[in-house]
Design a protein around this motif. Structure first.
Motif, PDB file in Angstrom:
ATOM      1  N   LYS A  90       0.862  -1.170   0.000  1.00  0.00           N
ATOM      2  CA  LYS A  90       0.000   0.000   0.000  1.00  0.00           C
ATOM      3  C   LYS A  90       0.905   1.228   0.000  1.00  0.00           C
ATOM      4  O   LYS A  90       2.112   1.136   0.161  1.00  0.00           O
ATOM      5  CB  LYS A  90      -0.926  -0.005   1.217  1.00  0.00           C
ATOM      6  N   ALA A  91       0.326   2.396  -0.196  1.00  0.00           N
ATOM      7  CA  ALA A  91       1.109   3.628  -0.328  1.00  0.00           C
ATOM      8  C   ALA A  91       2.048   3.823   0.858  1.00  0.00           C
ATOM      9  O   ALA A  91       1.664   3.635   2.014  1.00  0.00           O
ATOM     10  CB  ALA A  91       0.168   4.821  -0.450  1.00  0.00           C
ATOM     11  N   GLY A  92       3.308   4.198   0.566  1.00  0.00           N
ATOM     12  CA  GLY A  92       4.279   4.487   1.605  1.00  0.00           C
ATOM     13  C   GLY A  92       4.939   3.281   2.215  1.00  0.00           C
ATOM     14  O   GLY A  92       5.699   3.400   3.177  1.00  0.00           O
ATOM     15  N   THR A  93       4.698   2.111   1.662  1.00  0.00           N
ATOM     16  CA  THR A  93       5.255   0.877   2.219  1.00  0.00           C
ATOM     17  C   THR A  93       6.397   0.381   1.354  1.00  0.00           C
ATOM     18  O   THR A  93       6.356   0.454   0.136  1.00  0.00           O
ATOM     19  CB  THR A  93       4.161  -0.200   2.319  1.00  0.00           C
ATOM     20  N   ARG A  94       7.431  -0.106   2.011  1.00  0.00           N
ATOM     21  CA  ARG A  94       8.597  -0.630   1.288  1.00  0.00           C
ATOM     22  C   ARG A  94       8.181  -1.772   0.370  1.00  0.00           C
ATOM     23  O   ARG A  94       7.218  -2.479   0.606  1.00  0.00           O
ATOM     24  CB  ARG A  94       9.657  -1.121   2.283  1.00  0.00           C
ATOM     25  N   LEU A  95       8.949  -1.951  -0.696  1.00  0.00           N
ATOM     26  CA  LEU A  95       8.603  -2.924  -1.726  1.00  0.00           C
ATOM     27  C   LEU A  95       8.571  -4.347  -1.178  1.00  0.00           C
ATOM     28  O   LEU A  95       9.477  -4.773  -0.476  1.00  0.00           O
ATOM     29  CB  LEU A  95       9.596  -2.828  -2.880  1.00  0.00           C
ATOM     30  N   ALA A  96       7.496  -5.042  -1.535  1.00  0.00           N
ATOM     31  CA  ALA A  96       7.389  -6.451  -1.142  1.00  0.00           C
ATOM     32  C   ALA A  96       6.459  -7.205  -2.076  1.00  0.00           C
ATOM     33  O   ALA A  96       5.918  -8.230  -1.706  1.00  0.00           O
ATOM     34  CB  ALA A  96       6.886  -6.563   0.290  1.00  0.00           C
ATOM     35  N   ASP A  97       6.254  -6.693  -3.290  1.00  0.00           N
ATOM     36  CA  ASP A  97       5.306  -7.319  -4.222  1.00  0.00           C
ATOM     37  C   ASP A  97       5.706  -8.758  -4.534  1.00  0.00           C
ATOM     38  O   ASP A  97       6.848  -9.022  -4.912  1.00  0.00           O
ATOM     39  CB  ASP A  97       5.232  -6.519  -5.524  1.00  0.00           C
ATOM     40  N   GLN A  98       4.753  -9.667  -4.389  1.00  0.00           N
ATOM     41  CA  GLN A  98       4.999 -11.081  -4.673  1.00  0.00           C
ATOM     42  C   GLN A  98       3.726 -11.716  -5.225  1.00  0.00           C
ATOM     43  O   GLN A  98       2.623 -11.277  -4.906  1.00  0.00           O
ATOM     44  CB  GLN A  98       5.385 -11.840  -3.395  1.00  0.00           C
ATOM     45  N   THR A  99       3.899 -12.751  -6.045  1.00  0.00           N
ATOM     46  CA  THR A  99       2.784 -13.566  -6.512  1.00  0.00           C
ATOM     47  C   THR A  99       3.132 -15.024  -6.246  1.00  0.00           C
ATOM     48  O   THR A  99       4.184 -15.498  -6.669  1.00  0.00           O
ATOM     49  CB  THR A  99       2.510 -13.357  -8.009  1.00  0.00           C
ATOM     50  N   LYS A 100       2.264 -15.731  -5.541  1.00  0.00           N
ATOM     51  CA  LYS A 100       2.520 -17.118  -5.168  1.00  0.00           C
ATOM     52  C   LYS A 100       1.302 -17.980  -5.463  1.00  0.00           C
ATOM     53  O   LYS A 100       0.177 -17.487  -5.562  1.00  0.00           O
ATOM     54  CB  LYS A 100       2.867 -17.228  -3.673  1.00  0.00           C
ATOM     55  N   GLN A 101       1.521 -19.287  -5.584  1.00  0.00           N
ATOM     56  CA  GLN A 101       0.446 -20.254  -5.733  1.00  0.00           C
ATOM     57  C   GLN A 101       0.311 -21.063  -4.444  1.00  0.00           C
ATOM     58  O   GLN A 101       1.271 -21.217  -3.690  1.00  0.00           O
ATOM     59  CB  GLN A 101       0.707 -21.195  -6.906  1.00  0.00           C
ATOM     60  N   ASN A 102      -0.895 -21.567  -4.224  1.00  0.00           N
ATOM     61  CA  ASN A 102      -1.110 -22.410  -3.052  1.00  0.00           C
ATOM     62  C   ASN A 102      -0.517 -23.795  -3.270  1.00  0.00           C
ATOM     63  O   ASN A 102      -0.467 -24.305  -4.389  1.00  0.00           O
ATOM     64  CB  ASN A 102      -2.605 -22.537  -2.748  1.00  0.00           C
ATOM     65  N   ALA A 103      -0.031 -24.380  -2.202  1.00  0.00           N
ATOM     66  CA  ALA A 103       0.358 -25.787  -2.183  1.00  0.00           C
ATOM     67  C   ALA A 103      -0.670 -26.492  -1.325  1.00  0.00           C
ATOM     68  O   ALA A 103      -0.648 -26.394  -0.095  1.00  0.00           O
ATOM     69  CB  ALA A 103       1.765 -25.955  -1.615  1.00  0.00           C
ATOM     70  N   LYS A 104      -1.654 -27.107  -2.007  1.00  0.00           N
ATOM     71  CA  LYS A 104      -2.837 -27.648  -1.324  1.00  0.00           C
ATOM     72  C   LYS A 104      -3.498 -26.524  -0.528  1.00  0.00           C
ATOM     73  O   LYS A 104      -3.901 -25.532  -1.101  1.00  0.00           O
ATOM     74  CB  LYS A 104      -2.473 -28.852  -0.467  1.00  0.00           C
ATOM     75  N   MET A 106      -2.252 -24.330   1.660  1.00  0.00           N
ATOM     76  CA  MET A 106      -1.392 -23.299   2.243  1.00  0.00           C
ATOM     77  C   MET A 106      -0.789 -22.405   1.166  1.00  0.00           C
ATOM     78  O   MET A 106      -0.336 -22.877   0.124  1.00  0.00           O
ATOM     79  CB  MET A 106      -0.274 -23.953   3.065  1.00  0.00           C
ATOM     80  N   VAL A 107      -0.772 -21.111   1.453  1.00  0.00           N
ATOM     81  CA  VAL A 107      -0.095 -20.122   0.612  1.00  0.00           C
ATOM     82  C   VAL A 107       1.020 -19.516   1.458  1.00  0.00           C
ATOM     83  O   VAL A 107       0.765 -19.011   2.561  1.00  0.00           O
ATOM     84  CB  VAL A 107      -1.049 -19.010   0.147  1.00  0.00           C
ATOM     85  N   THR A 108       2.255 -19.561   0.968  1.00  0.00           N
ATOM     86  CA  THR A 108       3.403 -19.058   1.728  1.00  0.00           C
ATOM     87  C   THR A 108       4.145 -18.023   0.890  1.00  0.00           C
ATOM     88  O   THR A 108       4.624 -18.325  -0.195  1.00  0.00           O
ATOM     89  CB  THR A 108       4.358 -20.195   2.118  1.00  0.00           C
ATOM     90  N   PHE A 109       4.236 -16.806   1.409  1.00  0.00           N
ATOM     91  CA  PHE A 109       4.967 -15.744   0.732  1.00  0.00           C
ATOM     92  C   PHE A 109       6.418 -15.715   1.216  1.00  0.00           C
ATOM     93  O   PHE A 109       6.741 -16.198   2.305  1.00  0.00           O
ATOM     94  CB  PHE A 109       4.311 -14.383   0.992  1.00  0.00           C
TER      95      PHE A 109
END
Length: 244
Positions: A90-104, A106-109
């Motif tokens: 969100k605005a003003g937040t350090r970069l952390a953009d990620q896209t992940k898929q679930n493993a059954k 669970m989704v883990t970033f």
């Protein structure tokens, strides 16, 4: 007179001590008036310096492991049921953009790292499901906000505290539930012969389609039953009977 000045504090959690050793050479001269002229000379190694100073370094680190749970119709997905999820700033937040898929279920970033420079700050992230509707699935459109506060424990560690929100409501964690529906249509047909030949107009017979769920349905001649919808929870069985 010669003195050695150094920091006696050894390294402790988060801190690195300044190991510089200063030499102080002191000359004393009697001024003859009841006073002494005391003159210090400071050296760092062989270099004369104007004064003695020590500078310690301090580092603190912490991290955030964001996860989410995934269900389909309230149950854990199978290995073929994979979906994409986004973690974005969100605005003003350090970069952390990620896209992940679930493993059954669970989704883990990937881990988000913080340093002492982040202490006292609050960062905001969004987590959402990025897969579009389709192929029988209706995806969960919830967009979660994660507010992260960073506090320095002053021992080389950071306390990283996430707060999860669905809209303005604080929730215990992030979870997505998709719905899945599958439909199909079955048209049953049968052919009829008498002594291996097509029946005449007068040779009429009844045929019965039985189901554990529906009432009997019958058709005459070359039997063709109306199409019937079936779902993943309903199976139909046809049992033909004949009357001469």
């Amino acid at each position: 007179y010669t003195y050695i000045v150094k920091e006696a504090l050894t390294d402790k959690a988060g801190y690195t001590a300044d190991n510089t050793e200063y030499t102080v050479s002191v000359t004393i001269e009697d001024k003859g008036d009841g006073t002494l002229n005391v003159t210090p000379t400071y050296k760092n190694g062989e270099t004369v310096v104007s004064d003695i100073s020590f500078d310690n370094t301090y580092k603190a680190t912490g991290s955030l492991n964001l996860t989410a749970t995934k269900t389909v119709n309230g149950k854990e997905p199978n290995e073929k049921q994979t979906f994409e999820f986004k973690l974005q700033n969100k605005a003003g937040t350090r970069l952390a953009d990620q896209t992940k898929q679930n493993a059954k279920g669970m989704v883990t970033f990937d881990k988000i790292e913080y340093t002492e420079a982040d202490a006292g700050r609050t960062y905001k992230y969004e987590v959402l499901e990025a897969t579009p509707d389709g192929n029988g699935y209706t995806v969960d459109k919830t967009v979660y906000t994660v507010e992260v506060t960073v506090t320095d424990n002053r021992d080389g560690t950071l306390l990283v505290t996430p707060t999860y929100k669905n809209g303005e409501t604080v929730v215990p964690g992030i979870s997505f539930n998709n719905t899945y529906k599958a439909t199909g249509r079955l048209t049953l047909t049968a052919s009829k012969t008498v002594n291996g030949k097509k029946p005449t107009e007068k040779q009429k017979y009844n045929f019965e389609l039985r189901s554990a769920i529906t009432a009997r349905r019958s058709k005459t001649s070359a039997a063709r039953w109306p199409s019937m919808r079936s779902t993943t929870r309903r199976m139909m069985r046809a049992i033909p009977t004949s009357t001469p």
